[in-house]
Design a protein around this motif. Structure first.
Motif, PDB file in Angstrom:
ATOM      1  N   MET A   1       8.021  13.605   3.672  1.00 44.29           N
ATOM      2  CA  MET A   1       7.985  12.508   2.700  1.00 44.29           C
ATOM      3  C   MET A   1       8.496  13.028   1.358  1.00 44.29           C
ATOM      4  SD  MET A   1       6.357   9.821   4.074  1.00 44.29           S
ATOM      5  CE  MET A   1       5.149   8.980   3.090  1.00 44.29           C
ATOM      6  N   THR A   2       9.225  12.203   0.696  1.00 44.16           N
ATOM      7  CA  THR A   2       9.755  12.598  -0.613  1.00 44.16           C
ATOM      8  C   THR A   2       8.617  12.657  -1.629  1.00 44.16           C
ATOM      9  OG1 THR A   2      11.620  11.277   0.050  1.00 44.16           O
ATOM     10  CG2 THR A   2      11.555  11.954  -2.259  1.00 44.16           C
ATOM     11  N   ARG A   3       8.698  13.619  -2.553  1.00 39.19           N
ATOM     12  CA  ARG A   3       7.636  13.747  -3.557  1.00 39.19           C
ATOM     13  C   ARG A   3       7.654  12.552  -4.506  1.00 39.19           C
ATOM     14  NH1 ARG A   3       4.457  17.687  -6.223  1.00 39.19           N
ATOM     15  NH2 ARG A   3       4.284  17.300  -8.468  1.00 39.19           N
ATOM     16  N   LEU A   4       6.484  11.960  -4.671  1.00 34.34           N
ATOM     17  CA  LEU A   4       6.375  10.798  -5.567  1.00 34.34           C
ATOM     18  C   LEU A   4       6.492  11.227  -7.025  1.00 34.34           C
ATOM     19  CD1 LEU A   4       3.363   9.159  -3.728  1.00 34.34           C
ATOM     20  CD2 LEU A   4       5.691   8.269  -3.786  1.00 34.34           C
TER      21      LEU A   4
ATOM     22  N   PRO B   1      -7.597  16.671  -7.180  1.00 39.01           N
ATOM     23  CA  PRO B   1      -6.266  17.017  -7.675  1.00 39.01           C
ATOM     24  C   PRO B   1      -5.935  18.466  -7.297  1.00 39.01           C
ATOM     25  CG  PRO B   1      -7.597  15.986  -9.392  1.00 39.01           C
ATOM     26  CD  PRO B   1      -8.526  16.329  -8.259  1.00 39.01           C
ATOM     27  N   VAL B   2      -4.671  18.708  -6.986  1.00 42.67           N
ATOM     28  CA  VAL B   2      -4.236  20.058  -6.597  1.00 42.67           C
ATOM     29  C   VAL B   2      -3.075  20.459  -7.504  1.00 42.67           C
ATOM     30  CG1 VAL B   2      -3.161  21.416  -4.757  1.00 42.67           C
ATOM     31  CG2 VAL B   2      -4.969  19.753  -4.209  1.00 42.67           C
TER      32      VAL B   2
ATOM     33  N   GLY C   1       2.651  21.199  -9.126  1.00 45.81           N
ATOM     34  CA  GLY C   1       1.537  20.701  -9.935  1.00 45.81           C
ATOM     35  C   GLY C   1       1.111  19.286  -9.606  1.00 45.81           C
ATOM     36  N   THR C   2       0.186  18.769 -10.399  1.00 46.12           N
ATOM     37  CA  THR C   2      -0.332  17.419 -10.113  1.00 46.12           C
ATOM     38  C   THR C   2       0.724  16.377 -10.518  1.00 46.12           C
ATOM     39  OG1 THR C   2      -1.317  17.370 -12.311  1.00 46.12           O
ATOM     40  CG2 THR C   2      -2.754  18.035 -10.477  1.00 46.12           C
TER      41      THR C   2
ATOM     42  N   ALA D   1      -3.717  16.839  -1.794  1.00 43.41           N
ATOM     43  CA  ALA D   1      -2.309  17.045  -1.412  1.00 43.41           C
ATOM     44  C   ALA D   1      -1.661  18.121  -2.259  1.00 43.41           C
ATOM     45  CB  ALA D   1      -1.524  15.743  -1.590  1.00 43.41           C
ATOM     46  N   ASP D   2      -0.956  19.032  -1.554  1.00 39.78           N
ATOM     47  CA  ASP D   2      -0.066  19.938  -2.298  1.00 39.78           C
ATOM     48  C   ASP D   2       1.357  19.423  -2.056  1.00 39.78           C
ATOM     49  OD1 ASP D   2      -0.374  22.679   0.133  1.00 39.78           O
ATOM     50  OD2 ASP D   2       0.695  20.768   0.228  1.00 39.78           O
ATOM     51  N   ASP D   3       2.362  20.249  -2.307  1.00 44.04           N
ATOM     52  CA  ASP D   3       3.738  19.737  -2.176  1.00 44.04           C
ATOM     53  C   ASP D   3       4.161  19.610  -0.723  1.00 44.04           C
ATOM     54  OD1 ASP D   3       4.809  21.622  -5.079  1.00 44.04           O
ATOM     55  OD2 ASP D   3       3.799  19.684  -4.883  1.00 44.04           O
TER      56      ASP D   3
ATOM     57  N   PHE E   1      -0.409  16.258   2.623  1.00 47.10           N
ATOM     58  CA  PHE E   1      -1.437  15.384   2.026  1.00 47.10           C
ATOM     59  C   PHE E   1      -2.422  15.118   3.157  1.00 47.10           C
ATOM     60  CE2 PHE E   1      -3.893  12.386   0.128  1.00 47.10           C
ATOM     61  CZ  PHE E   1      -3.450  11.075   0.039  1.00 47.10           C
TER      62      PHE E   1
ATOM     63  N   ASN F   1      -1.055  12.782   6.140  1.00 47.97           N
ATOM     64  CA  ASN F   1      -0.460  11.532   5.654  1.00 47.97           C
ATOM     65  C   ASN F   1       0.712  11.082   6.511  1.00 47.97           C
ATOM     66  OD1 ASN F   1       1.934  10.494   3.643  1.00 47.97           O
ATOM     67  ND2 ASN F   1      -0.037   9.530   3.225  1.00 47.97           N
TER      68      ASN F   1
ATOM     69  N   PRO G   1       4.411   2.962  -1.662  1.00 51.01           N
ATOM     70  CA  PRO G   1       4.439   4.419  -1.875  1.00 51.01           C
ATOM     71  C   PRO G   1       3.282   5.163  -1.226  1.00 51.01           C
ATOM     72  CG  PRO G   1       3.694   3.308  -3.862  1.00 51.01           C
ATOM     73  CD  PRO G   1       4.068   2.239  -2.898  1.00 51.01           C
ATOM     74  N   LEU G   2       2.122   4.491  -1.035  1.00 53.27           N
ATOM     75  CA  LEU G   2       0.930   5.210  -0.561  1.00 53.27           C
ATOM     76  C   LEU G   2      -0.075   4.359   0.203  1.00 53.27           C
ATOM     77  CD1 LEU G   2      -0.439   7.425  -3.505  1.00 53.27           C
ATOM     78  CD2 LEU G   2       0.436   8.209  -1.300  1.00 53.27           C
TER      79      LEU G   2
HETATM   80  O1  2YC Z   1      -1.556  15.298  -7.974  1.00 53.26           O
HETATM   81  C1  2YC Z   1      -1.670  16.146  -7.070  1.00 53.26           C
HETATM   82  O2  2YC Z   1      -2.762  16.579  -6.646  1.00 53.26           O
HETATM   83  C2  2YC Z   1      -0.407  16.672  -6.423  1.00 53.26           C
HETATM   84  N1  2YC Z   1      -0.604  18.032  -5.911  1.00 53.26           N
HETATM   85  C3  2YC Z   1       0.007  15.697  -5.302  1.00 53.26           C
HETATM   86  C4  2YC Z   1       1.351  16.095  -4.682  1.00 53.26           C
HETATM   87  C5  2YC Z   1       1.755  15.079  -3.610  1.00 53.26           C
HETATM   88  C6  2YC Z   1       3.116  15.457  -3.071  1.00 53.26           C
HETATM   89  N2  2YC Z   1       3.471  14.578  -1.957  1.00 53.26           N
HETATM   90  C7  2YC Z   1       4.041  13.384  -2.156  1.00 53.26           C
HETATM   91  O3  2YC Z   1       4.376  12.982  -3.246  1.00 53.26           O
HETATM   92  C8  2YC Z   1       4.254  12.548  -0.930  1.00 53.26           C
HETATM   93  C9  2YC Z   1       3.139  11.558  -0.762  1.00 53.26           C
HETATM   94  C10 2YC Z   1       3.675  10.208  -0.408  1.00 53.26           C
HETATM   95  C11 2YC Z   1       2.389  12.039   0.419  1.00 53.26           C
HETATM   96  C12 2YC Z   1       3.242  13.012   1.012  1.00 53.26           C
HETATM   97  N3  2YC Z   1       4.239  13.296   0.232  1.00 53.26           N
END
Ligand code: 2YC
Length: 285
Positions: free
Chosen positions: A1-4, A60-61, A66-67, A111-113, A116, A129, A265-266
């Protein structure tokens, strides 16, 4: 999945009720029914699950990139909207894990990179996810089509979500045409499904996406491409399930299909993660 990115999520909290009304209008099912359908379709037993009984910790991770501003908030709004007791931990990372344990969370979502996940702290079940999104979107498309049994579905993308969607769509009785720019990936996915699926279903690989799109009336866009499906390639009856960002339909196609487009998106992925993480696996056999 592409990073949001934050822009993908900023309107989600205020828009969750309108989003669910739109989903019900398009598919005949709301977010809860789609998540329940997806969990049941994946063989989970959900008899009388009461969301209000469960505590969900969103952590949050900060690893990797990063977040993402608004990510934890968006996840928590979907969980709260479905009736779960949800909180975002005050600390990120290990501090957040400790807080979730100390506050006796039933499920942690983080979720990390790369991944999720929803982790059920009581049963140990982990739902990712990609798996939940594939099952949730297949269930939503099934509702929107009335039934996918015997219907031809063009699946674009044999990656993380697409390969899991192929499984879920086949279980729903769809006849799949699989396209991926990497033809070998499409071929190995088709072969894997054929060997795993007892009942004979028709699956085939599409050589060319333009031809496949021309004749497709149901499209599952699990590709990371943006705007590659043009207005000419869809019509007033095309049904489209397009999990995640970016959207494969260009603006003309999106306008044409809008009332029959499932795309977020989610929301569907998070709802399905929660129901699958809290369900008991149906006893085999
Ligand atoms: O805010 C946080 O805790 C970040 N570590 C979250 C990173 C999410 C990265 N993944 C995505 O953006 C997409 C999502 C739709 C789920 C999977 N990849």
């Amino acid at each position: 999945m592409t990073r949001l990115v934050p822009d993908d999520l900023i309107t989600l909290p205020a828009g969750i009720e309108a989003y669910d009304r739109d989903l019900l209008e398009k598919t005949g099912a709301n977010l809860e029914q789609i998540a329940l359908g997806a969990a049941a379709g994946a063989g989970f037993n959900l008899t009388n699950l009461h969301p209000g009984k469960y505590k969900v910790a969103v952590i949050p991770v900060t690893s990797g990139l990063g977040t993402i501003d608004g990510f934890a908030k968006a996840v928590s709004v979907v969980a709260g909207y479905l009736g779960f007791q949800v909180y975002i931990t005050g600390a990120a990372d290990v501090g957040g894990l400790i807080e979730a344990y100390k506050r006796d969370a039933d499920v942690m979502m983080l979720a990390d990179d790369q991944v999720f996940a929803a982790i059920n702290l009581k049963s140990g079940r982990v739902v990712d996810n990609a798996t939940a999104t594939a099952a949730g979107y297949a269930a939503a498309l099934n509702f929107m089509a009335g039934s996918l049994k015997g219907r031809e579905v063009l699946l674009i993308g044999a990656g993380q979500v697409g390969s899991r969607a192929a499984e879920a769509l086949t279980v729903l009785g769809a006849n799949l045409i699989v396209f991926d720019q990497n033809k070998a990936a499409a071929t190995s996915l088709v072969e894997a499904i054929i060997t795993r699926t007892p009942s004979p279903v028709s699956l085939r690989v599409a050589d060319d996406s333009a031809d496949a799109l021309q004749s497709a009336s149901i499209i599952f866009d699990a590709s990371p491409g943006r705007g590659f499906i043009s207005g000419k390639q869809v019509n007033e009856k095309t049904l489209v399930a397009a999990p995640g960002i970016p959207l494969g339909l260009n603006s003309d196609a999106e306008k044409k299909v809008s009332a029959r487009l499932i795309h977020d998106p989610l929301q569907i992925g998070v709802a399905t993660m929660l129901y699958q993480a809290l369900a008991d696996l149906r006893s085999p056999g």
